[in-house]
Design a protein around this motif. Structure first.
Motif, PDB file in Angstrom:
ATOM      1  N   HIS A 193       1.798   4.648  -7.984  1.00 24.74           N
ATOM      2  CA  HIS A 193       0.770   5.302  -7.990  1.00 24.74           C
ATOM      3  C   HIS A 193       0.557   5.876  -9.241  1.00 24.74           C
ATOM      4  CE1 HIS A 193      -2.186   8.469  -6.403  1.00 24.74           C
ATOM      5  NE2 HIS A 193      -1.421   8.938  -6.959  1.00 24.74           N
ATOM      6  N   TRP A 212       1.005  -0.776  -0.212  1.00 22.40           N
ATOM      7  CA  TRP A 212       0.155   0.337   0.259  1.00 22.40           C
ATOM      8  C   TRP A 212       0.676   1.261   0.070  1.00 22.40           C
ATOM      9  CZ3 TRP A 212      -4.073   2.039  -1.559  1.00 22.40           C
ATOM     10  CH2 TRP A 212      -4.459   3.194  -0.523  1.00 22.40           C
ATOM     11  N   GLN A 258       1.617   4.506  -3.619  1.00 20.01           N
ATOM     12  CA  GLN A 258       1.223   5.771  -2.764  1.00 20.01           C
ATOM     13  C   GLN A 258       2.229   6.499  -3.685  1.00 20.01           C
ATOM     14  OE1 GLN A 258      -1.007   7.137   0.993  1.00 20.01           O
ATOM     15  NE2 GLN A 258      -0.159   5.153   1.480  1.00 20.01           N
ATOM     16  N   LEU A 303      -7.809   7.601  -2.288  1.00 22.52           N
ATOM     17  CA  LEU A 303      -7.290   8.001  -2.015  1.00 22.52           C
ATOM     18  C   LEU A 303      -7.745  10.413  -2.074  1.00 22.52           C
ATOM     19  CD1 LEU A 303      -3.738   6.549  -3.041  1.00 22.52           C
ATOM     20  CD2 LEU A 303      -4.235   7.395  -0.384  1.00 22.52           C
ATOM     21  N   HIS A 330      -7.147   2.941  -3.592  1.00 28.41           N
ATOM     22  CA  HIS A 330      -6.745   3.589  -4.348  1.00 28.41           C
ATOM     23  C   HIS A 330      -7.653   4.957  -4.706  1.00 28.41           C
ATOM     24  CE1 HIS A 330      -3.250   5.237  -7.329  1.00 28.41           C
ATOM     25  NE2 HIS A 330      -5.116   5.742  -7.887  1.00 28.41           N
ATOM     26  N   PRO A 379      -5.648  10.634   4.457  1.00 26.00           N
ATOM     27  CA  PRO A 379      -4.763   8.739   4.170  1.00 26.00           C
ATOM     28  C   PRO A 379      -5.272   8.461   5.866  1.00 26.00           C
ATOM     29  CG  PRO A 379      -4.300  10.849   3.879  1.00 26.00           C
ATOM     30  CD  PRO A 379      -5.284  11.252   4.928  1.00 26.00           C
TER      31      PRO A 379
END
Length: 197
Positions: free
Chosen positions: A91, A82, A86, A158, A155, A163
């Motif tokens: 990403h 994960w 990011q 986001l 995702h 966060p």
């Protein structure tokens, strides 16, 4: 590297910066210093170029996952994955896949076959990574199905969620993945929990 591959890398870099949605040949050609005719010569049409970009982004994503070191357990591995999702390149690779899905092309042939093949490489890379983190080859397919789809959902969140809340949710996912790796039957646990209510 051939001219087509060089152009594909340039277009993919452009898409990483500017996005996939609304991509048209003439502006992207001008942005990378070539002509739309050259893109048509090498890729045929816009949809073929988009398919090639999605595949190239998937190649980069697979390479990034292949480079991840194994973690001390599946739970730690999912949390590390994960964190990697990011950061670039993962990403942006994930963004490209999500944008491709939003265009509606993923379900259409010939694009569907290309994306399916790219997804198979992605799933293998995730499986190999989770085995490096301690998952057994027997359990890893189930863990990958859970983790892959869930992390795409996280995702997408986001852009709207905090966060720290997402990280907490990812850790819950990671704990579930670790439970599967430990041989626990989560479905049976859920039924047992429901029976006590």
């Amino acid at each position: 590297m051939g001219r087509r591959e060089d152009l594909l890398d340039q277009v993919t870099d452009h898409v990483f910066e500017h996005g996939l949605i609304g991509l048209t040949l003439r502006p992207v050609a001008a942005a990378i210093g070539t002509s739309d005719r050259m893109l048509i010569y090498h890729f045929g049409n816009r949809d073929e170029l988009v398919a090639a970009v999605v595949t190239r982004a998937e190649d980069r994503a697979v390479a990034a996952v292949d480079a991840l070191p194994g973690a001390a357990g599946v739970r730690a591995g999912v949390n590390a994955l994960w964190a990697a999702l990011q950061r670039d390149p993962l990403h942006r690779c994930t963004d490209i896949y999500v944008q491709a899905a939003a265009t509606g092309l993923i379900g259409q042939e010939r694009f569907a076959t290309i994306v399916r093949e790219a997804n198979e490489r992605w799933v293998r890379a995730l499986g190999d990574y989770l085995v490096r983190c301690g998952a057994s080859p027997e359990a890893v397919g189930r863990i990958v199905r859970l983790v892959d789809s869930s992390l795409y959902g996280f995702h997408l969140d986001l852009s709207t969620d905090r966060p720290d809340e997402l990280a907490e949710g990812v850790d819950d996912l990671a704990a579930a993945a670790q439970a599967i790796a430990n041989g626990w039957d989560l479905a049976a646990l859920g039924h047992a929990k429901g029976a006590t209510r």
